[in-house]
Design a protein around this motif. Structure first.
Motif, PDB file in Angstrom:
ATOM      1  N   GLN A 125       7.550 -13.527   2.255  1.00  0.00           N
ATOM      2  CA  GLN A 125       7.232 -12.102   2.258  1.00  0.00           C
ATOM      3  C   GLN A 125       6.794 -11.590   0.893  1.00  0.00           C
ATOM      4  O   GLN A 125       5.907 -10.739   0.818  1.00  0.00           O
ATOM      5  N   ASN A 126       7.377 -12.095  -0.189  1.00  0.00           N
ATOM      6  CA  ASN A 126       7.010 -11.515  -1.488  1.00  0.00           C
ATOM      7  C   ASN A 126       5.957 -12.296  -2.264  1.00  0.00           C
ATOM      8  O   ASN A 126       5.484 -11.834  -3.299  1.00  0.00           O
ATOM      9  N   GLN A 127       5.554 -13.461  -1.768  1.00  0.00           N
ATOM     10  CA  GLN A 127       4.502 -14.240  -2.418  1.00  0.00           C
ATOM     11  C   GLN A 127       3.382 -14.602  -1.436  1.00  0.00           C
ATOM     12  O   GLN A 127       2.264 -14.107  -1.533  1.00  0.00           O
ATOM     13  N   HIS A 128       3.718 -15.456  -0.490  1.00  0.00           N
ATOM     14  CA  HIS A 128       2.743 -16.034   0.437  1.00  0.00           C
ATOM     15  C   HIS A 128       2.019 -14.981   1.266  1.00  0.00           C
ATOM     16  O   HIS A 128       0.785 -14.951   1.316  1.00  0.00           O
ATOM     17  N   GLU A 129       2.762 -14.112   1.924  1.00  0.00           N
ATOM     18  CA  GLU A 129       2.162 -13.128   2.829  1.00  0.00           C
ATOM     19  C   GLU A 129       1.252 -12.160   2.091  1.00  0.00           C
ATOM     20  O   GLU A 129       0.205 -11.755   2.598  1.00  0.00           O
ATOM     21  N   GLY A 130       1.614 -11.813   0.870  1.00  0.00           N
ATOM     22  CA  GLY A 130       0.813 -10.883   0.083  1.00  0.00           C
ATOM     23  C   GLY A 130      -0.485 -11.455  -0.426  1.00  0.00           C
ATOM     24  O   GLY A 130      -1.296 -10.728  -1.021  1.00  0.00           O
ATOM     25  N   VAL A 131      -0.700 -12.738  -0.209  1.00  0.00           N
ATOM     26  CA  VAL A 131      -1.952 -13.382  -0.608  1.00  0.00           C
ATOM     27  C   VAL A 131      -2.723 -13.870   0.617  1.00  0.00           C
ATOM     28  O   VAL A 131      -3.846 -13.439   0.877  1.00  0.00           O
ATOM     29  N   ILE A 132      -2.118 -14.769   1.380  1.00  0.00           N
ATOM     30  CA  ILE A 132      -2.795 -15.360   2.535  1.00  0.00           C
ATOM     31  C   ILE A 132      -3.116 -14.286   3.579  1.00  0.00           C
ATOM     32  O   ILE A 132      -4.246 -14.200   4.073  1.00  0.00           O
ATOM     33  N   ALA A 133      -2.135 -13.466   3.909  1.00  0.00           N
ATOM     34  CA  ALA A 133      -2.354 -12.423   4.930  1.00  0.00           C
ATOM     35  C   ALA A 133      -3.319 -11.359   4.445  1.00  0.00           C
ATOM     36  O   ALA A 133      -4.125 -10.843   5.222  1.00  0.00           O
ATOM     37  N   VAL A 134      -3.244 -11.023   3.165  1.00  0.00           N
ATOM     38  CA  VAL A 134      -4.161 -10.015   2.627  1.00  0.00           C
ATOM     39  C   VAL A 134      -5.599 -10.524   2.670  1.00  0.00           C
ATOM     40  O   VAL A 134      -6.515  -9.795   3.070  1.00  0.00           O
ATOM     41  N   ARG A 135      -5.806 -11.778   2.303  1.00  0.00           N
ATOM     42  CA  ARG A 135      -7.172 -12.325   2.358  1.00  0.00           C
ATOM     43  C   ARG A 135      -7.675 -12.369   3.802  1.00  0.00           C
ATOM     44  O   ARG A 135      -8.852 -12.106   4.073  1.00  0.00           O
ATOM     45  N   ALA A 136      -6.778 -12.679   4.731  1.00  0.00           N
ATOM     46  CA  ALA A 136      -7.150 -12.676   6.149  1.00  0.00           C
ATOM     47  C   ALA A 136      -7.554 -11.271   6.586  1.00  0.00           C
ATOM     48  O   ALA A 136      -8.550 -11.090   7.300  1.00  0.00           O
ATOM     49  N   ALA A 137      -6.795 -10.278   6.161  1.00  0.00           N
ATOM     50  CA  ALA A 137      -7.097  -8.901   6.544  1.00  0.00           C
ATOM     51  C   ALA A 137      -8.443  -8.455   5.979  1.00  0.00           C
ATOM     52  O   ALA A 137      -9.239  -7.809   6.679  1.00  0.00           O
ATOM     53  N   LEU A 138      -8.712  -8.793   4.733  1.00  0.00           N
ATOM     54  CA  LEU A 138      -9.974  -8.392   4.113  1.00  0.00           C
ATOM     55  C   LEU A 138     -11.167  -9.056   4.790  1.00  0.00           C
ATOM     56  O   LEU A 138     -12.257  -8.474   4.845  1.00  0.00           O
ATOM     57  N   ARG A 139     -10.961 -10.259   5.326  1.00  0.00           N
ATOM     58  CA  ARG A 139     -12.052 -10.973   5.996  1.00  0.00           C
ATOM     59  C   ARG A 139     -12.253 -10.552   7.448  1.00  0.00           C
ATOM     60  O   ARG A 139     -13.365 -10.633   7.968  1.00  0.00           O
ATOM     61  N   ASN A 140     -11.182 -10.092   8.099  1.00  0.00           N
ATOM     62  CA  ASN A 140     -11.238  -9.929   9.554  1.00  0.00           C
ATOM     63  C   ASN A 140     -11.142  -8.500  10.066  1.00  0.00           C
ATOM     64  O   ASN A 140     -11.467  -8.250  11.227  1.00  0.00           O
ATOM     65  N   TYR A 141     -10.698  -7.568   9.240  1.00  0.00           N
ATOM     66  CA  TYR A 141     -10.569  -6.191   9.697  1.00  0.00           C
ATOM     67  C   TYR A 141     -11.687  -5.337   9.080  1.00  0.00           C
ATOM     68  O   TYR A 141     -11.728  -5.176   7.852  1.00  0.00           O
ATOM     69  N   PRO A 142     -12.579  -4.798   9.907  1.00  0.00           N
ATOM     70  CA  PRO A 142     -13.698  -4.008   9.389  1.00  0.00           C
ATOM     71  C   PRO A 142     -13.270  -2.866   8.472  1.00  0.00           C
ATOM     72  O   PRO A 142     -13.970  -2.567   7.488  1.00  0.00           O
ATOM     73  N   HIS A 143     -12.138  -2.246   8.761  1.00  0.00           N
ATOM     74  CA  HIS A 143     -11.715  -1.113   7.943  1.00  0.00           C
ATOM     75  C   HIS A 143     -11.198  -1.532   6.567  1.00  0.00           C
ATOM     76  O   HIS A 143     -10.941  -0.684   5.713  1.00  0.00           O
ATOM     77  N   ARG A 144     -11.068  -2.849   6.345  1.00  0.00           N
ATOM     78  CA  ARG A 144     -10.653  -3.356   5.025  1.00  0.00           C
ATOM     79  C   ARG A 144     -11.811  -4.004   4.272  1.00  0.00           C
ATOM     80  O   ARG A 144     -11.635  -4.458   3.136  1.00  0.00           O
ATOM     81  N   ALA A 145     -12.979  -4.064   4.894  1.00  0.00           N
ATOM     82  CA  ALA A 145     -14.101  -4.812   4.321  1.00  0.00           C
ATOM     83  C   ALA A 145     -14.508  -4.317   2.939  1.00  0.00           C
ATOM     84  O   ALA A 145     -14.919  -5.113   2.078  1.00  0.00           O
TER      85      ALA A 145
END
Length: 201
Positions: A98-118
């Motif tokens: 939660q304090n390392q992995h998710e804040g990197v891997i999940a954030v990069r996934a969100a930036l790539r896959n959610y139009p509102h984060r593009a």
């Protein structure tokens, strides 16, 4: 039970995966980003912290936060180590997720896959997340090169927890997992478990 679950989210998926592995019935209520269902769930107070997943128990109690839900569901199962030190090791990986992995891997996934984060997916930010993500997966690789599982000598909630975002790191997030053979073998071990479901199942 009812699980308010965001279908595209690894945090929601880890709970769905554990439920499937345990063979437990649960009504799924999808609350995807930018949908009326999510707005309604927030408005009615179904999501105490304003986000999914949230598990509503049959007796009316409500439990938020993915890793807390995993711990509750895992009580009395093979996924929660009986040995106190092994259990603490499991928790250390889950806190790290939660304090390392998710804040990197999940954030990069969100930036790539959610139009509102593009708009936030600048080349500099994406490159930074790619580099840091590789460093984090190398930490997992180093451990898994010597151990089949993250905590102790059998699968635990830590493995379910970290599997969620790691297993789509190539397909959804753009990482190359070829340099991490032990991590890939670990992913395959989890995918082979009886009752396994994927992110989109």
């Amino acid at each position: 039970m009812k699980l308010y679950s965001m279908p595209s989210s690894g945090n929601s998926y880890k709970v769905r995966l554990l439920l499937a592995l345990l063979g437990r019935d649960c009504e799924m209520i999808d609350v995807e980003y930018l949908t009326a269902a999510l707005d309604e769930a927030k408005a009615t107070g179904a999501l105490p912290f304003g986000k999914a997943p949230v598990l509503h128990l049959d007796d009316g109690r409500v439990l938020a936060e993915s890793n807390a839900i995993l711990n509750w569901l895992g009580e009395g199962t093979e996924f929660l180590p009986g040995d106190a030190f092994t259990r603490a090791q499991m928790l250390s990986w889950m806190f790290w997720e939660q304090n390392q992995h998710e804040g990197v891997i999940a954030v990069r996934a969100a930036l790539r896959n959610y139009p509102h984060r593009a708009a936030q997916a600048t080349p500099e930010r994406m490159a930074e997340l790619l580099t840091r993500g590789n460093e984090l997966m190398q930490m997992m690789e180093d451990h898994l090169a010597k151990n089949d599982w993250l905590a102790g000598d059998r699968i635990s909630l830590a493995d379910i927890c970290l599997y969620a975002y790691t297993h789509t790191a190539e397909s959804r997030v753009g990482y190359d997992l070829a340099p991490f053979p032990a991590l890939r073998a670990w992913l395959a071990r989890i995918a082979a478990l009886p009752g396994y479901i994927g992110l989109e199942d």
